[in-house]
Write an enzyme that holds these catalytic residues in place. Sequence first.
Site, PDB file in Angstrom:
ATOM      1  CG  HIS A 181      -2.120   0.901   0.754  1.00 53.89           C
ATOM      2  ND1 HIS A 181      -3.075   0.635  -0.182  1.00 53.89           N
ATOM      3  CD2 HIS A 181      -2.546   2.046   1.128  1.00 53.89           C
ATOM      4  CE1 HIS A 181      -3.788   1.655  -0.265  1.00 53.89           C
ATOM      5  NE2 HIS A 181      -3.570   2.521   0.579  1.00 53.89           N
ATOM      6  NE  ARG A 189      -7.326  -7.875  -9.376  1.00 52.50           N
ATOM      7  CZ  ARG A 189      -6.327  -7.300  -8.458  1.00 52.50           C
ATOM      8  NH1 ARG A 189      -6.835  -7.330  -7.076  1.00 52.50           N
ATOM      9  NH2 ARG A 189      -5.281  -6.641  -8.830  1.00 52.50           N
ATOM     10  NE  ARG A 190      -3.859  -9.691 -10.268  1.00 53.94           N
ATOM     11  CZ  ARG A 190      -2.814  -9.430  -9.366  1.00 53.94           C
ATOM     12  NH1 ARG A 190      -3.005 -10.362  -8.157  1.00 53.94           N
ATOM     13  NH2 ARG A 190      -2.260  -8.670  -9.133  1.00 53.94           N
ATOM     14  CG  HIS A 232      -9.573   1.261  -6.581  1.00 57.02           C
ATOM     15  ND1 HIS A 232      -9.626   2.673  -5.969  1.00 57.02           N
ATOM     16  CD2 HIS A 232      -8.273   1.038  -5.859  1.00 57.02           C
ATOM     17  CE1 HIS A 232      -9.029   3.224  -5.092  1.00 57.02           C
ATOM     18  NE2 HIS A 232      -8.057   2.070  -5.099  1.00 57.02           N
ATOM     19  CG  PHE A 233      -5.430  -0.716  -9.696  1.00 57.64           C
ATOM     20  CD1 PHE A 233      -4.771  -0.845 -11.306  1.00 57.64           C
ATOM     21  CD2 PHE A 233      -5.586  -1.915  -9.358  1.00 57.64           C
ATOM     22  CE1 PHE A 233      -4.613  -2.009 -11.978  1.00 57.64           C
ATOM     23  CE2 PHE A 233      -5.601  -3.247  -9.857  1.00 57.64           C
ATOM     24  CZ  PHE A 233      -5.110  -3.335 -11.335  1.00 57.64           C
ATOM     25  CG  HIS A 234      -6.825   0.645 -14.883  1.00 57.27           C
ATOM     26  ND1 HIS A 234      -6.839  -0.766 -14.300  1.00 57.27           N
ATOM     27  CD2 HIS A 234      -5.974   0.741 -16.008  1.00 57.27           C
ATOM     28  CE1 HIS A 234      -5.945  -1.583 -15.186  1.00 57.27           C
ATOM     29  NE2 HIS A 234      -5.414  -0.563 -15.925  1.00 57.27           N
ATOM     30  CE1 TYR A 253      -2.386   6.833  -0.469  1.00 57.45           C
ATOM     31  CE2 TYR A 253      -1.724   5.294   1.115  1.00 57.45           C
ATOM     32  CZ  TYR A 253      -2.781   6.029   0.241  1.00 57.45           C
ATOM     33  OH  TYR A 253      -4.146   5.776   0.837  1.00 57.45           O
TER      34      TYR A 253
HETATM   35 FE1  HAS Z   1      -6.379   1.776  -3.694  1.00 59.87          FE
HETATM   36  C1  HAS Z   1      -6.618  -1.670  -4.024  1.00 59.87           C
HETATM   37  C2  HAS Z   1      -7.995   1.576  -0.586  1.00 59.87           C
HETATM   38  C3  HAS Z   1      -5.961   4.998  -3.000  1.00 59.87           C
HETATM   39  C4  HAS Z   1      -3.934   2.030  -6.191  1.00 59.87           C
HETATM   40  N1  HAS Z   1      -5.705   0.363  -4.929  1.00 59.87           N
HETATM   41  C5  HAS Z   1      -5.737  -0.942  -4.930  1.00 59.87           C
HETATM   42  C6  HAS Z   1      -4.968  -1.453  -5.818  1.00 59.87           C
HETATM   43  C7  HAS Z   1      -4.043  -0.662  -6.282  1.00 59.87           C
HETATM   44  C8  HAS Z   1      -4.369   0.651  -5.645  1.00 59.87           C
HETATM   45  C9  HAS Z   1      -3.094  -0.710  -7.477  1.00 59.87           C
HETATM   46  O1  HAS Z   1      -8.822  -0.611   1.468  1.00 59.87           O
HETATM   47  C10 HAS Z   1      -4.776  -3.169  -6.275  1.00 59.87           C
HETATM   48  C11 HAS Z   1      -3.786  -3.954  -5.778  1.00 59.87           C
HETATM   49  C12 HAS Z   1      -3.833  -5.346  -5.988  1.00 59.87           C
HETATM   50  O2  HAS Z   1      -3.448  -5.670  -7.233  1.00 59.87           O
HETATM   51  O3  HAS Z   1      -4.683  -6.051  -5.453  1.00 59.87           O
HETATM   52  N2  HAS Z   1      -7.000   3.004  -2.042  1.00 59.87           N
HETATM   53  C13 HAS Z   1      -7.785   3.018  -0.813  1.00 59.87           C
HETATM   54  C14 HAS Z   1      -7.803   4.083  -0.345  1.00 59.87           C
HETATM   55  C15 HAS Z   1      -7.540   4.886  -0.930  1.00 59.87           C
HETATM   56  C16 HAS Z   1      -6.797   4.459  -2.214  1.00 59.87           C
HETATM   57  C17 HAS Z   1      -8.565   4.044   1.064  1.00 59.87           C
HETATM   58  N3  HAS Z   1      -5.106   3.108  -4.436  1.00 59.87           N
HETATM   59  C18 HAS Z   1      -5.289   4.408  -3.945  1.00 59.87           C
HETATM   60  C19 HAS Z   1      -4.244   5.249  -4.750  1.00 59.87           C
HETATM   61  C20 HAS Z   1      -3.793   4.376  -5.743  1.00 59.87           C
HETATM   62  C21 HAS Z   1      -4.183   3.223  -5.185  1.00 59.87           C
HETATM   63  C22 HAS Z   1      -3.918   6.648  -4.761  1.00 59.87           C
HETATM   64  C23 HAS Z   1      -2.735   4.339  -6.765  1.00 59.87           C
HETATM   65  C24 HAS Z   1      -1.893   5.417  -6.863  1.00 59.87           C
HETATM   66  N4  HAS Z   1      -7.253   0.103  -2.304  1.00 59.87           N
HETATM   67  C25 HAS Z   1      -7.634   0.327  -1.345  1.00 59.87           C
HETATM   68  C26 HAS Z   1      -8.065  -1.128  -0.850  1.00 59.87           C
HETATM   69  C27 HAS Z   1      -7.922  -2.039  -1.772  1.00 59.87           C
HETATM   70  C28 HAS Z   1      -7.061  -1.210  -2.773  1.00 59.87           C
HETATM   71  C29 HAS Z   1      -8.691  -1.283   0.364  1.00 59.87           C
HETATM   72  C30 HAS Z   1      -7.857  -3.552  -1.693  1.00 59.87           C
HETATM   73  C31 HAS Z   1      -9.243  -3.940  -2.403  1.00 59.87           C
HETATM   74  C32 HAS Z   1      -8.955  -5.287  -2.467  1.00 59.87           C
HETATM   75  O4  HAS Z   1     -10.009  -6.009  -1.795  1.00 59.87           O
HETATM   76  O5  HAS Z   1      -8.409  -6.179  -3.084  1.00 59.87           O
HETATM   77  C33 HAS Z   1      -7.298   6.452  -0.560  1.00 59.87           C
HETATM   78  O6  HAS Z   1      -5.840   7.005  -0.287  1.00 59.87           O
HETATM   79  C34 HAS Z   1      -8.041   7.344  -1.264  1.00 59.87           C
HETATM   80  C35 HAS Z   1      -8.092   8.782  -0.818  1.00 59.87           C
HETATM   81  C36 HAS Z   1      -8.557   9.804  -1.947  1.00 59.87           C
HETATM   82  C37 HAS Z   1      -9.270  10.848  -1.725  1.00 59.87           C
HETATM   83  C38 HAS Z   1      -9.537  11.721  -2.935  1.00 59.87           C
HETATM   84  C39 HAS Z   1      -9.272  13.106  -2.576  1.00 59.87           C
HETATM   85  C40 HAS Z   1      -9.496  14.049  -3.890  1.00 59.87           C
HETATM   86  C41 HAS Z   1      -8.345  14.947  -4.356  1.00 59.87           C
HETATM   87  C42 HAS Z   1      -8.852  15.631  -5.646  1.00 59.87           C
HETATM   88  C43 HAS Z   1      -9.224  17.092  -5.683  1.00 59.87           C
HETATM   89  C44 HAS Z   1      -9.517  17.468  -6.641  1.00 59.87           C
HETATM   90  C45 HAS Z   1      -9.599  18.809  -7.185  1.00 59.87           C
HETATM   91  C46 HAS Z   1     -10.166  19.262  -8.571  1.00 59.87           C
HETATM   92  C47 HAS Z   1      -9.101  19.917  -6.521  1.00 59.87           C
HETATM   93  C48 HAS Z   1     -10.281  11.037  -0.499  1.00 59.87           C
HETATM   94  C49 HAS Z   1      -7.189  15.250  -3.712  1.00 59.87           C
HETATM   95  C50 HAS Z   1     -11.460  19.510  -8.485  1.00 59.87           C
HETATM   96  C51 HAS Z   1     -12.124  20.324  -9.318  1.00 59.87           C
HETATM   97  C52 HAS Z   1     -13.477  20.233  -9.834  1.00 59.87           C
HETATM   98  C53 HAS Z   1     -13.861  21.246 -10.668  1.00 59.87           C
HETATM   99  C54 HAS Z   1     -14.352  19.180  -8.979  1.00 59.87           C
END
Ligand code: HAS
Length: 548
Positions: free
Chosen positions: A219, A435-436, A370-372, A223
């Site tokens: 994880h 998946r996979r 999700h990860f795409h 990040y």
């Molecule tokens: Fe994830 C599985 C939970 C973030 C990548 N994740 C994966 C896998 C990958 C991955 C590769 O809890 C699969 C691994 C595998 O092959 O098995 N992930 C999270 C959580 C977050 C999260 C809680 N993941 C990421 C990020 C990744 C990534 C970043 C890659 C870079 N993920 C999981 C969990 C799994 C998981 C489980 C396992 C699932 C399973 O069962 O297998 C958090 O960090 C997300 C927090 C993000 C936010 C968004 C904030 C928004 C922002 C944008 C602001 C926009 C603006 C523009 C300012 C709360 C900062 C706005 C303008 C307008 C006009 C609207």
Amino acid sequence: MTKVDRKDAKLALAHMYVAFIALFIGGLCGLLQVLVRSGKFELPWGIGYYQVLTVHGVLLGLVLTTYFAMGFHTAAVSRTCGAYTDGQRKLGWIGFWIMTIGTTAAAIMVLLNEASVLFTFYAPLQAHWIFYAGIALVVVGSWILALMQGLRFAQWKKENKGQVTPLLSFMVMINNLMWTVATIGAAAVVLFQLIPWSIGWVERIDILLSRTLFWYFGHALVYFWLLPAYMVWYIAIPKIIGGKIFSDALARLAFILFLLLSIPVGIHHQLTEPGIDAFWKFLQVVLTMFVVVPSLMTAFSLFATFELRGRELGAKGIFGWFKNLPWNDSRFLLPFIGMVAFIPGGAGGIVNASYQMNQLIHNTIWVTGHFHLTAATTVVLTYFGAAFWLIPHLTGRKLTQRINHMAITGGILWSIGMVIMSGAMHIAGLFGAPRRSDYSTYGGSEQAVEWISYQVAQAVGGTILFVAILVIIGVVINLLWYAPKGDEEFPVAEVAEGAAKTPMILENFKVWGVILVALIIIAYTVPIIDIISNSPLGSVGYPHLIGR
Ligand code: HAS
């Protein structure tokens, strides 16, 4: 204009070459994969689905990201702390070549179909030992590069006693520290379990332990991909739009929270696995919800930066700033699309981490969707946006209007392709599509009829994405060799005048290091003791874990 030293530029550029070659080959394998999954295409010459899937995942998930991050870090420290000494730079080249020898060794094994173990490479899938040794070399090489950057940062601190360090270099240090601590897990599983097992020194290894050590690293790995994108959002984007960084202290605090909370959360990838007590799963789920906070802080800072700049230009109302942003600048547009994608991408992450909802989506193609969105859109589009100024800055060329338009076209095609592909993946995942797995695995099942239209949609999206990759590669080739000579800025914004002073505690790596180690010990000691003392060393045969 402050420039990255020419010799340092060469080292950073070497990383970019590898990163974009990985993008091309990895992207091609991605295209093959969506076509195979649609059931309308078969791989020729006996090439296996898992072989292609492994090339795709390793090249895009591990090689593109690590090389881009390390190349970007190298340039960022040189830009904000000053040029490396000859000794430091030599160390950097040694790190680069060790990483590259490791990558080549691992890649050869995958291409020979001796290492079709997917990008997560954990047991019971087994690869040739050279693949694991290659991975170990990549890790060691990256540590040496991190050391080079750390030495330059320490030198800056010595020369500027008592001053707040440059924000961009501070962020690089946090990402390197997180990476170094996390990769200890990957190194342990590779050196003490996978290599002895694949050579045949031991007959069996503990599967659950290998997966737990992998996810201790895994994880934080995501990040490690994300934080260079956040550096671009915090540091470069405000400058590109003509604004300022909202708060230096808030940015540093967000990065420190990533350092503390990225590692003790790996078990959220193992919520369905037996052998880990529910209490520890719950604890790590709670910590996962905490690691969402620095992303929310980042969203807040970015909205503030956009709004402050918009008001400076005369915008009124809550969203008046929106029309004042430089929409025809690819250096801004692609990272901005990445930010927007992170809103559903992050929400999906919260769903994944929510214990009960995880039961529904785990091991379905929802996770791939999700990860795409997160890695392949938020992170990768931001990397592209940064490459459009970083590469010409390093090569002494200019991003012309024509290349800029080509870059915007690439970004828009990418977004259209990804909305279709990732959207279809999310929906099919909710219907239980695994998946996979390829069409030959699930093609005959009853549900396949329900899934097939989504698989075809994925193939359509994936094809558009491949066209986008070709356009982006065209942009990069232009910026490397053909764009006119000139000066392209490495944008580093200043902090807004009204921002509070940065408290020196934020610079105290000793304090954060102690808290980090304490959190890791709390989250992992008992689960690992439990695993070692309860699981018989015969767990290679857990059939329900095969292929995950
Ligand atoms: Fe994830 C599985 C939970 C973030 C990548 N994740 C994966 C896998 C990958 C991955 C590769 O809890 C699969 C691994 C595998 O092959 O098995 N992930 C999270 C959580 C977050 C999260 C809680 N993941 C990421 C990020 C990744 C990534 C970043 C890659 C870079 N993920 C999981 C969990 C799994 C998981 C489980 C396992 C699932 C399973 O069962 O297998 C958090 O960090 C997300 C927090 C993000 C936010 C968004 C904030 C928004 C922002 C944008 C602001 C926009 C603006 C523009 C300012 C709360 C900062 C706005 C303008 C307008 C006009 C609207």
